[in-house]
Design a protein around this motif. Sequence first.
Motif, PDB file in Angstrom:
ATOM      1  N   THR A  51       0.140   0.423   2.848  1.00 17.77           N
ATOM      2  CA  THR A  51       1.407  -0.297   3.055  1.00 17.77           C
ATOM      3  C   THR A  51       1.895  -0.936   1.768  1.00 17.77           C
ATOM      4  O   THR A  51       3.101  -0.998   1.509  1.00 17.77           O
ATOM      5  N   TRP A  88       3.942   1.587  -0.203  1.00 18.92           N
ATOM      6  CA  TRP A  88       5.277   1.743   0.383  1.00 18.92           C
ATOM      7  C   TRP A  88       6.154   0.539   0.031  1.00 18.92           C
ATOM      8  O   TRP A  88       7.323   0.695  -0.362  1.00 18.92           O
ATOM      9  N   ASN A  89       5.590  -0.655   0.152  1.00 18.27           N
ATOM     10  CA  ASN A  89       6.361  -1.866  -0.168  1.00 18.27           C
ATOM     11  C   ASN A  89       6.800  -1.885  -1.632  1.00 18.27           C
ATOM     12  O   ASN A  89       7.923  -2.275  -1.965  1.00 18.27           O
ATOM     13  N   SER A  90       5.882  -1.475  -2.509  1.00 21.47           N
ATOM     14  CA  SER A  90       6.204  -1.462  -3.937  1.00 21.47           C
ATOM     15  C   SER A  90       7.355  -0.512  -4.231  1.00 21.47           C
ATOM     16  O   SER A  90       8.252  -0.820  -5.021  1.00 21.47           O
ATOM     17  N   PHE A 133      12.255   2.758   3.791  1.00 23.78           N
ATOM     18  CA  PHE A 133      11.805   1.723   4.729  1.00 23.78           C
ATOM     19  C   PHE A 133      11.753   2.272   6.153  1.00 23.78           C
ATOM     20  O   PHE A 133      10.794   2.009   6.898  1.00 23.78           O
ATOM     21  N   LYS A 151       4.809  -1.055   8.986  1.00 18.66           N
ATOM     22  CA  LYS A 151       5.535  -2.097   8.261  1.00 18.66           C
ATOM     23  C   LYS A 151       4.886  -3.449   8.535  1.00 18.66           C
ATOM     24  O   LYS A 151       4.549  -3.766   9.672  1.00 18.66           O
ATOM     25  N   ILE A 172       5.920  -8.272   4.707  1.00 16.59           N
ATOM     26  CA  ILE A 172       6.415  -8.082   3.341  1.00 16.59           C
ATOM     27  C   ILE A 172       7.438  -6.947   3.299  1.00 16.59           C
ATOM     28  O   ILE A 172       8.454  -7.031   2.598  1.00 16.59           O
ATOM     29  N   SER A 173       7.187  -5.900   4.053  1.00 16.43           N
ATOM     30  CA  SER A 173       8.116  -4.765   4.097  1.00 16.43           C
ATOM     31  C   SER A 173       9.485  -5.224   4.587  1.00 16.43           C
ATOM     32  O   SER A 173      10.525  -4.934   3.962  1.00 16.43           O
ATOM     33  N   TRP A 174       9.491  -5.931   5.705  1.00 20.34           N
ATOM     34  CA  TRP A 174      10.757  -6.398   6.285  1.00 20.34           C
ATOM     35  C   TRP A 174      11.466  -7.371   5.337  1.00 20.34           C
ATOM     36  O   TRP A 174      12.681  -7.261   5.114  1.00 20.34           O
ATOM     37  N   THR A 186      11.200  -7.707   2.079  1.00 20.32           N
ATOM     38  CA  THR A 186      11.700  -7.022   0.883  1.00 20.32           C
ATOM     39  C   THR A 186      13.015  -6.312   1.170  1.00 20.32           C
ATOM     40  O   THR A 186      13.965  -6.385   0.382  1.00 20.32           O
TER      41      THR A 186
END
Length: 732
Positions: free
Chosen positions: A164, A167-169, A187, A193, A196-198, A200
Amino acid sequence: MFSLAVPTFFWNLKSIGFSINIQKSFSSFMGIMNQAKMGTLSSNSVISNHLRNDNLDEARRVFDGIPSPNMYLYTMMIGRYSQNDRINEALQLFNEMPVRDVVSWNSMIKGCLDCGRLDMARKLFDEMPERNVVSWTTILNGFVQLGRIKMAEELFYKMPWRDTAAWNSMVFGFCINDRVEDARNLFERMPCKNVISWTTMISGLDQHGKSDEALSLFRKMQASGVESTSSTFSCALTACANILALDRGIQLHAHLVKLGYIFDTFITTSLITFYANCNRIENSQKIFDENLHINVVVWTALLTGYGLNGKHEDALEVFGDMMKICIIPNQSTLTSVLNSCCGLEALDRGKEIHTKAIKLGLDLDVFVGNALIVLYSKCGKINDGVTVFKRMSKKNIVSWNSMLSGCAQHGYGMWALEFYDQMVHAEVHPDEITFIGLLSSCSHSRMLDKGRYFFELLNQDKSIEVKHEHYACMVDVLGRSGKLEEAEELIKKMPLKANSMVWIALLSACRVHSNLEVAERAAQHVFDLELHCSAAYVLLSNIYASTNRWNDASRIRGMMKQRGIVKQPGCSWITLKGSRHQFHSGDRSHPLSKKIYQKLDSLGGKLKDIGYVPDQSFALHDVEDEQKEVMLSYHSERLAIGFGLVSTAEGSTIRVMKNLRVCGDCHSAIKLISKIVGREIIANCTRHNIDERRQAVEGWEKLAKTSDTTLSWRNVSWIVMAINKLECYHLC
């Protein structure tokens, strides 16, 4: 180093009842083993303490005294060397390691990336005997942080597995490189997710002008059951602030109260900013007063909020309170308070802030430096602005643009050209604001050929979108040089439809050259686009008046009255000891009016003695010549100068601000007054309206709220454009 495992044969000897001497020998051996173990633990502790206190050389001395340091000590030393930008020593130590595990490799790669050594990091990554998911994610994140988004994208799709964090990066990388749609698509494809994903993605959408979508995504996140953090709520509040969604922000505020987040520093800061953006500064103050804050970010948010709402005196008071309770300002604080000094034209206060910045070691900070350049430029101290600029070790595109625009404002066109040459030599690529500054410099300095050159250069640069502002500047360049027909032809050939700003630039040039034929056509275009544009009516009426067509001038003013259009009254002011003293033409309301008029009358006689003849074409009323002369003598800028002469020390500089352009007759007269009294007189003309002024402030606030070098500088274009709408006259 001794092994901590006891050899098997000793246990065998003991089990068969070997002699007492052998058992004593065994006991002695175990004692030596324990001492070695305790010595290693003691060395680890000493090294850790030295590293925590940044005594890196002492830590290395202890490290070198250990016969065989383990991988943990090596990795710890390498990490600290990297954090202190001593990457060569870290690499040397890494090469000396007898055995390396994947953690050591990852630590060395991260150290290289932290020090900006991307090529070295990539070489180490390629040489790794084995990689784990952290290895891939580390190098990916390094590419993102160093702006190599294409390399990051290629690597991302080559990764054998992606956690994850990877993916976030990648989502973050797309967002900060203006690829928000790619970020959104990635996304949506994420298999898993986290918060942090949300967060960002919400922040990325908001920062790219998609605040409505950001709030929709925030609601979707809440519905999905992912628990928000204070950072998530802060991003949502920022989105509400950016689109002035007062109702939604209030609802979110109430929700935060229920959740107990109200005293979180991030939330407090975001709420203060939200209410300030929505013109509810009293709510911002109320939130601030609910707790005793010692966090500089919260104080800065309140200070910035007052500046955003035009309450610059209150902003300076907040800054003073900060100083009283010993809260140390950061670069954002200083940028905001300097902006308020700029709003008040309070040069003396600005110099005090500059002194504080020097004491704190922040005077060379790029954001503080940019604010100082704008302050000194606006207050007529362009030389001080240049000094600040030259001392800045790091400059961004805003620094260069502010300097170019400051030179344009003061009519120093050749200086602007020199700075542009330096900018090109420094390999800083110009943006649309750069060309606005260059064209303004050519306009104010009557450099027609250079103006044509830069306009052609702008059109050849495919990376820059040519906008109405550029055409307005070029029309001004041509118009001031008397090329009115060429300017009109340029407007007709524009690839985009001319707006009122472009036609008013032509109309203003017609006023300078008294070209009534072109003026009538330009004015009609403005009326067709913007019927209630007061500037067009006033300019056309003034042109009629200057050519003695009083009936037409009266007709235009009658149209204004019939259509409910009110002319912005001209006024001038001087800021003295923190107080603004404002004057209108013929004004006698000031307590020192008697002394002011006596001073001006005395100067009037001296002006005539040295050959001054009033230019009555700037007396825009159908009255007798003698009355026209009286009217010119008491224009608002002259009253402000009269006040300055009777209220300030001999030899000091007088700085006058005016909301409209200084008339030609006053410009000539003030130059002579400056010579008579032996004092420097600076007249700044702020020709932009209140809405434009607010937009300029909003641009500054966006700059003040971030120190991220990846900020899109287009977000603060109004900063420099506001400077370009100033004209400054050094009359000495």
